[in-house]
Scaffold this motif. Sequence first.
Motif, PDB file in Angstrom:
ATOM      1  N   GLU A 114       9.374  40.743  44.613  1.00  0.00           N
ATOM      2  CA  GLU A 114       8.343  41.581  45.538  1.00  0.00           C
ATOM      3  C   GLU A 114       9.068  42.800  46.029  1.00  0.00           C
ATOM      4  O   GLU A 114       8.187  43.638  46.122  1.00  0.00           O
ATOM      5  CB  GLU A 114       7.734  40.651  46.419  1.00  0.00           C
ATOM      6  CG  GLU A 114       7.058  39.178  45.952  1.00  0.00           C
ATOM      7  CD  GLU A 114       6.592  38.386  47.265  1.00  0.00           C
ATOM      8  OE1 GLU A 114       7.155  38.715  48.267  1.00  0.00           O
ATOM      9  OE2 GLU A 114       5.867  37.399  47.029  1.00  0.00           O
ATOM     10  N   GLU A 115      10.099  42.765  46.321  1.00  0.00           N
ATOM     11  CA  GLU A 115      10.960  43.862  47.065  1.00  0.00           C
ATOM     12  C   GLU A 115      10.775  44.914  46.161  1.00  0.00           C
ATOM     13  O   GLU A 115      10.702  46.161  46.145  1.00  0.00           O
ATOM     14  CB  GLU A 115      12.188  43.574  47.426  1.00  0.00           C
ATOM     15  CG  GLU A 115      12.170  42.789  48.671  1.00  0.00           C
ATOM     16  CD  GLU A 115      13.521  42.454  49.204  1.00  0.00           C
ATOM     17  OE1 GLU A 115      14.594  42.863  48.495  1.00  0.00           O
ATOM     18  OE2 GLU A 115      13.722  41.646  50.178  1.00  0.00           O
ATOM     19  N   LYS A 116      11.358  44.565  44.754  1.00  0.00           N
ATOM     20  CA  LYS A 116      11.286  45.414  43.552  1.00  0.00           C
ATOM     21  C   LYS A 116      10.013  46.172  43.549  1.00  0.00           C
ATOM     22  O   LYS A 116       9.746  47.361  43.169  1.00  0.00           O
ATOM     23  CB  LYS A 116      11.968  45.047  42.136  1.00  0.00           C
ATOM     24  CG  LYS A 116      11.998  46.138  41.131  1.00  0.00           C
ATOM     25  CD  LYS A 116      12.516  45.198  39.986  1.00  0.00           C
ATOM     26  CE  LYS A 116      12.749  46.159  38.868  1.00  0.00           C
ATOM     27  NZ  LYS A 116      11.791  46.708  38.350  1.00  0.00           N
ATOM     28  N   ALA A 117       8.947  45.381  43.244  1.00  0.00           N
ATOM     29  CA  ALA A 117       7.612  45.918  42.902  1.00  0.00           C
ATOM     30  C   ALA A 117       6.946  46.712  44.139  1.00  0.00           C
ATOM     31  O   ALA A 117       6.230  47.826  44.059  1.00  0.00           O
ATOM     32  CB  ALA A 117       6.658  44.807  43.038  1.00  0.00           C
ATOM     33  N   ALA A 118       7.590  46.644  45.619  1.00  0.00           N
ATOM     34  CA  ALA A 118       7.261  47.365  46.658  1.00  0.00           C
ATOM     35  C   ALA A 118       7.919  48.675  46.556  1.00  0.00           C
ATOM     36  O   ALA A 118       7.260  49.843  46.791  1.00  0.00           O
ATOM     37  CB  ALA A 118       7.494  46.830  48.157  1.00  0.00           C
ATOM     38  N   ALA A 119       8.930  48.471  46.007  1.00  0.00           N
ATOM     39  CA  ALA A 119      10.035  49.678  45.849  1.00  0.00           C
ATOM     40  C   ALA A 119       9.586  50.852  44.659  1.00  0.00           C
ATOM     41  O   ALA A 119       9.102  51.982  44.863  1.00  0.00           O
ATOM     42  CB  ALA A 119      11.419  49.790  45.708  1.00  0.00           C
ATOM     43  N   ASP A 120       8.943  50.091  43.673  1.00  0.00           N
ATOM     44  CA  ASP A 120       8.398  51.091  42.669  1.00  0.00           C
ATOM     45  C   ASP A 120       6.991  51.469  42.926  1.00  0.00           C
ATOM     46  O   ASP A 120       6.847  52.653  42.772  1.00  0.00           O
ATOM     47  CB  ASP A 120       8.254  50.080  41.295  1.00  0.00           C
ATOM     48  CG  ASP A 120       9.323  49.523  40.677  1.00  0.00           C
ATOM     49  OD1 ASP A 120      10.427  50.191  40.916  1.00  0.00           O
ATOM     50  OD2 ASP A 120       9.265  48.486  40.070  1.00  0.00           O
ATOM     51  N   ALA A 121       6.041  50.901  43.574  1.00  0.00           N
ATOM     52  CA  ALA A 121       5.021  51.205  44.209  1.00  0.00           C
ATOM     53  C   ALA A 121       5.241  52.560  45.040  1.00  0.00           C
ATOM     54  O   ALA A 121       4.511  53.608  45.128  1.00  0.00           O
ATOM     55  CB  ALA A 121       4.041  50.431  44.907  1.00  0.00           C
ATOM     56  N   ALA A 122       6.180  52.295  45.913  1.00  0.00           N
ATOM     57  CA  ALA A 122       6.382  53.202  46.985  1.00  0.00           C
ATOM     58  C   ALA A 122       7.226  54.989  46.044  1.00  0.00           C
ATOM     59  O   ALA A 122       6.854  55.806  46.508  1.00  0.00           O
ATOM     60  CB  ALA A 122       7.475  53.029  47.859  1.00  0.00           C
ATOM     61  N   ALA A 123       7.870  54.489  45.028  1.00  0.00           N
ATOM     62  CA  ALA A 123       8.380  55.632  44.299  1.00  0.00           C
ATOM     63  C   ALA A 123       7.252  56.335  43.748  1.00  0.00           C
ATOM     64  O   ALA A 123       7.075  57.417  43.276  1.00  0.00           O
ATOM     65  CB  ALA A 123       9.509  55.175  43.244  1.00  0.00           C
ATOM     66  N   ALA A 124       6.280  55.505  43.069  1.00  0.00           N
ATOM     67  CA  ALA A 124       5.132  56.091  42.239  1.00  0.00           C
ATOM     68  C   ALA A 124       4.353  56.814  43.179  1.00  0.00           C
ATOM     69  O   ALA A 124       3.915  57.943  43.012  1.00  0.00           O
ATOM     70  CB  ALA A 124       4.365  54.943  41.782  1.00  0.00           C
ATOM     71  N   ALA A 125       4.164  56.262  44.374  1.00  0.00           N
ATOM     72  CA  ALA A 125       3.254  56.899  45.482  1.00  0.00           C
ATOM     73  C   ALA A 125       4.044  58.409  46.027  1.00  0.00           C
ATOM     74  O   ALA A 125       3.489  59.606  45.977  1.00  0.00           O
ATOM     75  CB  ALA A 125       2.991  56.161  46.507  1.00  0.00           C
ATOM     76  N   GLU A 126       5.291  58.476  45.923  1.00  0.00           N
ATOM     77  CA  GLU A 126       6.066  59.649  46.427  1.00  0.00           C
ATOM     78  C   GLU A 126       5.934  60.685  45.228  1.00  0.00           C
ATOM     79  O   GLU A 126       5.755  62.008  45.370  1.00  0.00           O
ATOM     80  CB  GLU A 126       7.571  59.514  46.514  1.00  0.00           C
ATOM     81  CG  GLU A 126       7.821  58.858  47.972  1.00  0.00           C
ATOM     82  CD  GLU A 126       9.431  58.354  47.941  1.00  0.00           C
ATOM     83  OE1 GLU A 126      10.183  59.060  47.409  1.00  0.00           O
ATOM     84  OE2 GLU A 126       9.770  57.659  48.895  1.00  0.00           O
ATOM     85  N   ARG A 127       6.080  60.299  43.848  1.00  0.00           N
ATOM     86  CA  ARG A 127       5.884  61.045  42.713  1.00  0.00           C
ATOM     87  C   ARG A 127       4.526  61.738  42.697  1.00  0.00           C
ATOM     88  O   ARG A 127       4.258  62.878  42.436  1.00  0.00           O
ATOM     89  CB  ARG A 127       6.333  60.178  41.434  1.00  0.00           C
ATOM     90  CG  ARG A 127       7.571  60.030  41.352  1.00  0.00           C
ATOM     91  CD  ARG A 127       8.028  59.647  39.721  1.00  0.00           C
ATOM     92  NE  ARG A 127       7.154  58.431  39.374  1.00  0.00           N
ATOM     93  CZ  ARG A 127       7.622  57.170  39.549  1.00  0.00           C
ATOM     94  NH1 ARG A 127       8.787  57.215  40.097  1.00  0.00           N
ATOM     95  NH2 ARG A 127       7.064  56.222  39.044  1.00  0.00           N
ATOM     96  N   ALA A 128       3.497  60.874  42.826  1.00  0.00           N
ATOM     97  CA  ALA A 128       1.901  61.550  42.856  1.00  0.00           C
ATOM     98  C   ALA A 128       2.106  62.365  44.055  1.00  0.00           C
ATOM     99  O   ALA A 128       1.190  63.225  44.044  1.00  0.00           O
ATOM    100  CB  ALA A 128       0.923  60.252  42.988  1.00  0.00           C
ATOM    101  N   ALA A 129       2.410  62.228  45.224  1.00  0.00           N
ATOM    102  CA  ALA A 129       2.191  62.990  46.444  1.00  0.00           C
ATOM    103  C   ALA A 129       3.029  64.336  45.949  1.00  0.00           C
ATOM    104  O   ALA A 129       2.401  65.396  46.175  1.00  0.00           O
ATOM    105  CB  ALA A 129       3.011  62.303  47.499  1.00  0.00           C
ATOM    106  N   ALA A 130       4.321  64.355  45.213  1.00  0.00           N
ATOM    107  CA  ALA A 130       4.877  65.476  45.088  1.00  0.00           C
ATOM    108  C   ALA A 130       4.116  66.407  44.048  1.00  0.00           C
ATOM    109  O   ALA A 130       4.087  67.479  44.089  1.00  0.00           O
ATOM    110  CB  ALA A 130       6.285  65.103  44.270  1.00  0.00           C
TER     111      ALA A 130
END
Length: 135
Positions: free
Chosen positions: A110-126
Amino acid sequence: VWGTRYGSTQPLQKIENVRPLCMDFFKSGFCNRKGPHNQGCLFRHDEIEGKGKIEVPSAFDKESTWEVDRFGLEATGRLRPAGAGSTSLQELTQAAAEYAARRKAQLEAEEKAAADAAAAAERAAAAAAAAAAAP
């Protein structure tokens, strides 16, 4: 009244639709008949087909929740609670260790999935910021 000297050994059958059907209600969809002492029509008002069919939900139609089923099993003694009976301390310790390992793996996933989702959100924002600054 049959089966044994004292009557049937089976539970009493639920008898429905004992009263005759109100033909006024069946034909026209409403009834304003009065019975004795002004108590309303004494016939049945659940027409089989047509305009004003009244559906009465039965108590047996509802599905019970798992809590109710579990309580019923425990109350009738058909369900042994965890740890009751011939379960040894070693079996309980082993089961607890297996559960802890499964839970730890689940939390890590679950932590890995949350970290992956946060990284994807950061990439999308960038990417969105870069696209906005590009023209």
